[in-house]
Write an enzyme that holds these catalytic residues in place. Structure first.
Site, mmCIF file in Angstrom:
data_model
loop_
_atom_site.group_PDB
_atom_site.id
_atom_site.type_symbol
_atom_site.label_atom_id
_atom_site.label_comp_id
_atom_site.label_asym_id
_atom_site.label_seq_id
_atom_site.Cartn_x
_atom_site.Cartn_y
_atom_site.Cartn_z
ATOM 1 N N HIS A 155 42.121 43.145 52.246
ATOM 2 C CA HIS A 155 41.341 42.555 51.189
ATOM 3 C C HIS A 155 42.723 41.957 50.089
ATOM 4 O O HIS A 155 43.470 42.093 50.562
ATOM 5 C CB HIS A 155 40.608 43.468 50.673
ATOM 6 N N ASP A 178 40.348 39.395 48.804
ATOM 7 C CA ASP A 178 40.159 39.042 46.945
ATOM 8 C C ASP A 178 40.739 39.911 46.018
ATOM 9 O O ASP A 178 41.767 40.879 45.988
ATOM 10 C CB ASP A 178 38.951 39.222 47.264
ATOM 11 N N ASP A 215 48.201 43.824 45.890
ATOM 12 C CA ASP A 215 46.656 43.972 46.082
ATOM 13 C C ASP A 215 45.593 42.593 46.758
ATOM 14 O O ASP A 215 45.114 43.016 45.659
ATOM 15 C CB ASP A 215 46.192 44.533 44.486
ATOM 16 N N GLU A 269 36.478 43.258 48.136
ATOM 17 C CA GLU A 269 37.192 45.481 47.761
ATOM 18 C C GLU A 269 37.262 45.226 46.354
ATOM 19 O O GLU A 269 36.708 46.255 46.360
ATOM 20 C CB GLU A 269 38.423 45.449 48.223
ATOM 21 N N GLU A 270 37.910 44.195 45.539
ATOM 22 C CA GLU A 270 37.410 44.286 44.120
ATOM 23 C C GLU A 270 36.020 44.651 43.093
ATOM 24 O O GLU A 270 36.021 44.676 41.999
ATOM 25 C CB GLU A 270 38.320 43.642 43.577
ATOM 26 N N ASP A 289 47.113 49.778 51.075
ATOM 27 C CA ASP A 289 46.689 49.315 49.329
ATOM 28 C C ASP A 289 46.171 50.613 48.589
ATOM 29 O O ASP A 289 45.877 50.441 47.379
ATOM 30 C CB ASP A 289 45.026 48.759 49.706
ATOM 31 N N HIS A 334 46.280 44.946 39.046
ATOM 32 C CA HIS A 334 45.370 44.691 38.190
ATOM 33 C C HIS A 334 45.935 44.586 36.315
ATOM 34 O O HIS A 334 44.973 44.315 35.314
ATOM 35 C CB HIS A 334 44.835 45.878 37.819
#
Length: 473
Positions: free
Chosen positions: A87, A89, A118, A152-153, A176, A441
């Site tokens: 992904h 995003d 990520d 995805e997030e 991931d 994150h």
């Protein structure tokens, strides 16, 4: 093996372009935004998908854009045997970065930036694996398809949309997570509790509390406004809670007898709350310690503090502590809080092992919340995902990992949920080497460039094993 030597040389020759293509993606701020025509998740994710497909075309790969939900990248037009899910995003950047989160600075072998690990860096690694097999002319009996999502997030509506139109390939992995192979993903409870509050004018009181911005992120910051106490009167309590939690507090007079409190912790991924420092739970610890007037709202805040005390990552106080040999222990992250003296809302993210059920989680929480008139939202129980470690696909991935790293391969369980969570037989496979915390994150997210290049080589060899002319699959 001749193929291995060719693959290794390919990535040595293409290292500079590899880095530059990751940088091009990282420079796009692709957090979820307001839906617009041809932009179901906002401008950022759509721009990132466009750029991804442009890079793939420049590498000579076949591309398709499925309504800006998902993009696909293929080596050839043969039947697809292997799917790779990534992904582009990202979560918000937060604060306290040492580098601009969207410059993709490389220093001491690491590239820093939101999405480097990520999942933009891994998407480029998988894309280059496809390009390497194509450019080296290694004969294939089947196609490998890189499926690139944009949500995805924030709920995975992208992949849900795609798999309503297309069937999942027989073999699927997502780059991931980390190596060797993740065959178990814990289940998850991501839900809320709410209450209406009887207002009070009696001082001292809490006027408001706000913190967190995403349910799957450990909140790095939180804020409160207290009326009826001064900064000097707060100092002793602040000192004690800072010593106990390591969270820093900034207090400032706001006029009219109010003090603003800003809590500064450390963000992180909700699946590993022990690696971060939750600003919300620390702020509630401080509020519970203050000499505030008795009120319904204060009773609720103290109750929530007792259910989710700071540092209780295993949710023992909430009555949810559990574990099993295969998937490990339950974890808890109190993610978002909003309190204004009239209403109270909180969100949490718990990653639950194979032994978890709605009865031993939701039922227990409801009993904990009841004395404080807090109402639990009973939904969003996501069952765990488990792919047997002895499947031929998993054995092949482990073999290739061992071949390229010289390290023993094994299956592991994680608290994070990935794109393959609802895909039978799917696993997470790299790209991070075991034991490396890339701060996804959180601030200063990074990748180790050489490790990502090695992951790309592993992915290329997997394509040969699964889709090559000599494949046994």
């Amino acid at each position: 093996m001749k193929e291995k030597q060719l693959i290794e040389q390919y990535f040595q020759d293409h290292k500079d372009a590899f880095i530059e293509h990751i940088r091009r993606l990282v420079q796009i701020r692709s957090t979820k935004g307001e839906a617009r025509p041809q932009m179901p998740f906002g401008e950022g994710p759509a721009r990132a998908l466009d750029e991804t497909l442009v890079i793939a075309q420049q590498l000579g790969l076949l591309t398709n854009n499925i309504d800006y939900y998902v993009g696909t990248i293929s080596i050839n037009e043969q039947e697809t045997k292997l799917g790779i899910l990534g992904h582009v995003d990202v979560v918000g950047e937060g604060s306290n970065w040492s580098f601009d989160p969207y410059e993709a600075i490389v220093k001491d072998g690491k590239m820093y930036g939101r999405g480097t690990s990520d999942d933009k860096g891994p998407v480029i690694a998988a894309m280059y694996a496809l390009a390497a097999i194509k450019d080296l002319g290694i004969p294939l009996a089947y196609n490998t398809k890189l499926i690139v999502g944009t949500d995805e997030e924030s709920g995975c509506e992208d992949i849900e949309y795609y798999f309503k139109k297309e069937q999942a390939p027989p073999y699927v992995f997502t780059p991931d997570a980390e190596f060797p192979v993740i065959n178990i993903e814990k289940g998850a409870i991501r839900t809320a509790f709410r209450a209406q509050v009887q207002p009070t004018k009696q001082l001292p009181r809490v006027r408001s509390i706000n913190g967190g911005y995403k349910v799957n992120v450990v909140p790095p910051e939180a804020d409160a406004v207290i009326e009826g106490l001064t900064v000097d009167e707060l100092a002793h309590y602040v000192q004690g809670v800072t010593a106990a939690t390591s969270v820093q507090f900034e207090c400032s007079e706001q006029g009219e007898g109010a003090v603003a409190i800003h809590a500064i912790g450390e963000g992180g991924h909700a699946s590993t709350p022990e690696s971060a420092n939750n600003a919300i739970t620390a702020l509630l610890t401080l509020i519970a310690a203050l000499p505030l007037s008795e009120s319904e709202g204060h009773h609720m805040l103290k109750g929530v503090n007792s259910i989710f005390p700071h540092g209780d990552h295993g949710a023992e106080a909430a009555g949810l502590a559990m574990s099993d040999a295969e998937s490990g222990s339950l974890t808890m992250n109190f993610s978002i809080i909003a309190y204004d003296g009239q209403s109270f809302e909180g969100y949490f993210d718990s990653r639950v092992p194979l032994c978890a059920t709605e009865e031993n989680t939701f039922d227990v929480l409801e009993q904990k919340f009841a004395p404080y008139k807090l109402v639990l939202e009973r939904d969003n129980f996501e069952p765990p995902h488990h792919t047997p470690a002895d499947s031929p696909f998993v054995k092949t991935l482990l073999h290739v990992y061992e071949q390229y790293t010289g390290l023993p391969g094994e299956c592991i369980a994680i608290g994070g949920g990935t794109y393959v969570h609802d895909i039978e037989g799917g696993v997470a496979f790299g790209p991070t080497m075991s034991g490396i915390d890339t701060r996804m994150h959180s601030n200063d997210e990074f990748i180790i460039v050489d490790d990502l290049l090695l992951a790309a080589q592993i992915y290329a060899q997997v394509i040969v094993e699964i889709c090559g002319e000599q494949s046994k699959f």
